[in-house]
Write an enzyme that holds these catalytic residues in place. Structure first.
Site, PDB file in Angstrom:
ATOM      1  N   GLU A 176       4.666   6.605  14.948  1.00 49.01           N
ATOM      2  CA  GLU A 176       6.032   6.226  14.578  1.00 49.01           C
ATOM      3  C   GLU A 176       6.156   4.726  14.322  1.00 49.01           C
ATOM      4  OE1 GLU A 176      10.699   6.520  16.048  1.00 49.01           O
ATOM      5  OE2 GLU A 176       9.093   6.953  17.465  1.00 49.01           O
ATOM      6  N   LYS A 213       6.312   9.935  12.142  1.00 54.17           N
ATOM      7  CA  LYS A 213       7.762   9.849  12.311  1.00 54.17           C
ATOM      8  C   LYS A 213       8.212   8.539  11.670  1.00 54.17           C
ATOM      9  CE  LYS A 213      11.567  10.158  15.636  1.00 54.17           C
ATOM     10  NZ  LYS A 213      11.997  10.592  16.982  1.00 54.17           N
TER      11      LYS A 213
END
Length: 295
Positions: A176, A213
């Site tokens: 992420e 993400k």
């Protein structure tokens, strides 16, 4: 990893619920839920209250496997129980939802236009415990604030270096590198980020699988190449501070990208709601995020 959970993450319709607020963000999450800081004393009471909040969400009939394919947990949540089962087991066995664990320890100070992750000193021990608790994958967050090529490279290098340790432990890492939605150079940062991620993905062995993400890109469908990459199980989007309506609208314009929202999932929930009101508010959020994720 469990093959059936891997297939679910690859192929099923739905989104991932982010329930992983950590110690630093928990007071804000509780305040948004209607529990101010003066309502509790010390970390123990705070974490008890946030586990009650998460338990209320997870056990709600509105939190269901037809629309939610995974949920990201905070470390304390993984080690706590819901109705006599560890949270990961409850999610998998009672709800049919794939459990993930947040493993990062927060962000370092900004340098080169980015915030790297702080060192994860006990990573191996955490991964062993995650396996004991039947967790499928992990999540770790960095932040990009400027289109600084060197800084972005450092973020992606760090993410994949730790990601490979997680893969070696038998788990699937969610990488992420969040691009700040308020950054004036957001679009340029995303172009650099995509190139850096692709370079790392292309160096992975065929059995080294990751998830990504990412902030919803300024340029629609920018991440299509990442979504289609053979080493990528799924690409999910964070809400990044957008409201539910704004995040959903932007998500709908990006084919193959699904949600992994935190604030946008829980923004209308309140501790003072009746169970009927709570379930209805959660259902409204779940329905809207699901529709945006499959459009």
């Amino acid at each position: 990893m469990q093959q059936n959970q891997l297939e679910r993450m690859k192929n099923d319709k739905g989104f991932i619920a982010a329930l992983d607020q950590s110690g630093g963000s928990t007071p804000k999450a509780l305040a948004a839920y209607g529990i101010p800081e003066n309502a509790y004393q010390g970390e123990d009471e705070m974490f008890d209250l946030v586990h009650e909040m998460r338990t209320r969400i997870i056990t709600s009939p509105s939190f269901n496997a037809d629309q939610i394919i995974g949920a990201i947990l905070f470390e304390q949540t993984m080690d706590r129980k819901i109705e006599g089962k560890y949270t990961g087991d409850y999610l998998a066995e009672e709800k049919g939802i794939v459990p993930f664990l947040k493993v990062d320890k927060g962000l370092a100070e900004e340098a080169d236009g980015v915030q790297l992750m702080k060192p994860i000193d006990n990573l191996q021990e955490t991964l062993e415990r995650a396996n004991d608790r039947h967790i499928f994958g992990t999540k770790m967050r960095s932040v990009i604030k400027e289109d600084n090529r060197e800084g972005i490279k450092k973020v992606v290098d760090q993410q994949f270096e730790i990601g490979k340790q997680i893969i070696a432990a038998g788990l699937v890492p969610i990488i992420e590198p969040e691009v700040d939605i308020h950054s004036p150079s957001k679009e340029d940062s995303e172009e650099i980020l995509k190139a850096e991620i692709l370079e790392h993905l292309n160096q992975l062995d065929s059995d080294q699988l990751v998830m990504l993400k990412l902030s919803i890109p300024t340029q629609n469908n920018l991440y299509r190449e990442l979504i289609d990459h053979p080493n990528v199980v799924r690409v999910v989007a964070l809400s990044g501070g957008y409201s539910t309506d704004d995040a959903n609208a932007k998500l709908k314009d990006n084919k193959g990208l699904i949600a992994s929202f935190s604030r946008a999932l829980s923004q209308d929930l309140n501790a003072n709601q009746s169970q009927e009101e709570f379930d209805a508010a959660l259902k409204k959020a779940v329905d809207s995020i699901y529709e945006a994720s499959i459009s």
